[in-house]
Design an enzyme around this catalytic site. Structure first.
Site, short mmCIF file in Angstrom:
data_model
loop_
_atom_site.label_atom_id
_atom_site.label_comp_id
_atom_site.label_asym_id
_atom_site.label_seq_id
_atom_site.Cartn_x
_atom_site.Cartn_y
_atom_site.Cartn_z
N HIS A 157 31.04 12.47 4.81
CA HIS A 157 29.67 12.34 5.33
C HIS A 157 29.20 13.68 5.89
CE1 HIS A 157 32.14 11.90 8.88
NE2 HIS A 157 31.09 11.77 9.70
N HIS A 185 28.38 14.93 8.78
CA HIS A 185 28.56 15.41 10.15
C HIS A 185 29.28 16.75 10.09
CE1 HIS A 185 28.02 11.42 12.58
NE2 HIS A 185 26.89 12.13 12.47
N ASP A 245 31.58 18.34 11.66
CA ASP A 245 33.05 18.53 11.70
C ASP A 245 33.71 18.26 10.35
OD1 ASP A 245 32.28 15.84 12.26
OD2 ASP A 245 34.23 15.38 13.15
N HIS A 246 32.97 17.68 9.40
CA HIS A 246 33.54 17.38 8.08
C HIS A 246 33.08 18.33 6.98
CE1 HIS A 246 35.33 13.47 9.31
NE2 HIS A 246 34.51 13.74 10.32
N HIS A 278 29.64 3.93 9.83
CA HIS A 278 29.62 5.04 10.79
C HIS A 278 28.22 5.35 11.30
CE1 HIS A 278 31.20 8.50 12.80
NE2 HIS A 278 30.65 9.40 12.02
N ASP A 300 35.97 8.44 10.09
CA ASP A 300 34.71 8.21 10.77
C ASP A 300 34.16 6.85 10.32
OD1 ASP A 300 35.34 10.79 11.46
OD2 ASP A 300 33.25 11.39 11.65
N HIS A 330 42.04 11.97 12.54
CA HIS A 330 40.78 12.20 13.26
C HIS A 330 40.99 11.81 14.72
CE1 HIS A 330 36.46 12.22 14.20
NE2 HIS A 330 36.23 12.76 13.02
#
Ligand SMILES: [Zn+2]
Ligand SMILES: [Zn+2]
Length: 302
Positions: A62, A64, A66-67, A139, A209, A267
């Protein structure tokens, strides 16, 4: 072909002293599959000696930060390191804008073709020997869980049976090994007489997530390894719910319900310097749980 998983980054949201941001490298023979690409992934990728010019696909869960913040850096460096082989990136809507946008403003100097596939769910890769399926995670924004699934492998050839049937070693054995029937004199010999039953392939599911949800349970059915969001311990379950994450015991429930063989807790929030309580809580529900750690490699399947 051997399958292994190397955890390049196992933290979440922000990096900690011990954990980089999420990224998992699956190797199947010479091929590479990278799941998520948190910031700093390129350094871990180098350290894992993954190789720069191999057949490779990247799967983004996805959009976000951090990914995905590691993606521009990795693409940029792969070019500098001499990659020329096409690279495929699969992700939810937005992945194309990210890569083309960065390329427009910063220039990735890519010397290799980048193929971008925006996906929702279902089969996102279909090769002769394996496939990758996606399912919607829960999520609060479009987020995909992925399953790498090897198709059943042919059964093992039994040379002693072939000898007993009077089949001379050589081209006839080769034919039998590729499931073809042969003729020896007047006799017809079916390959099933010398080849065992098909062997199940390896299955690895990556679901980060996400709240524990039915779509992930069914995607992960009978995985050899389930890598699941385990952001928090039980006492923070309300927080997990609010932020669209899972506790370690919720991850363990998913592993149990999906009848997976092993569970990697992944995670993990930077607030846990010592995540042992997460493991203890998960093991109560699913004894084959373990804590993923940066740069650890596990072999999957036979
Ligand atoms: Zn995250
Ligand atoms: Zn997220």
């Amino acid at each position: 072909m051997s399958v292994s998983v190397t955890f390049l980054g196992t933290g979440g949201s922000i990096p900690s002293k011990f954990r980089n941001l999420p990224s998992v490298l699956l190797r199947r023979g010479p091929e590479l599959f990278l799941f998520d690409c948190g910031e700093g992934t390129q350094k871990q990728f180098l350290q894992a000696k993954a190789g720069t010019n191999r057949k490779m696909r990247i799967f983004i869960s996805h959009m976000h930060g951090d990914h995905v913040f590691g993606l521009p850096g990795l693409l940029h460096s792969l070019s500098f390191m001499g990659r020329t082989t096409e690279l495929e990136i699969v992700g939810p809507k937005g992945i194309r804008d990210l890569v083309t946008g960065v390329n427009r403003v910063v220039k990735l100097y890519s010397r290799f073709p980048i193929l971008i596939k925006e996906a929702r769910s279902g089969r996102v890769v279909d090769e002769a020997e394996y496939e990758v399926r996606a399912a919607p995670a829960e999520h609060g924004m479009p987020c995909l869980a992925y399953a790498f699934i090897e198709k059943p492998r042919p059964g093992r050839f039994d040379p002693s049976k072939a000898k007993r049937l009077g089949i001379p070693e050589g081209p006839l054995w080769k034919k039998l090994q590729t499931s073809q029937s042969i003729r020896v004199g007047r006799r017809r010999v079916a390959s099933r007489l010398v080849i065992g039953p098909p062997r199940p392939g390896v299955k690895v599911t990556y679901a980060v997530d996400t709240r524990p949800c039915r779509a992930v349970v069914s995607l992960a059915a009978r995985s050899d390894l389930l890598i699941h969001d385990s952001c928090f311990e039980e006492s923070a379950s309300a927080k997990a719910k609010d932020y669209g994450h899972s506790t370690a015991s919720e991850a363990a429930q998913v592993a149990k319900r999906s009848r997976s063989k092993k569970l990697a807790l992944f995670h993990i929030s930077a607030m846990y310097e010592d995540p042992t309580p997460l493991l203890t809580q998960a093991k109560k529900v699913f004894p084959a749980a373990f804590l993923s750690t940066d740069m650890a490699t596990v072999r999957v399947g036979q």
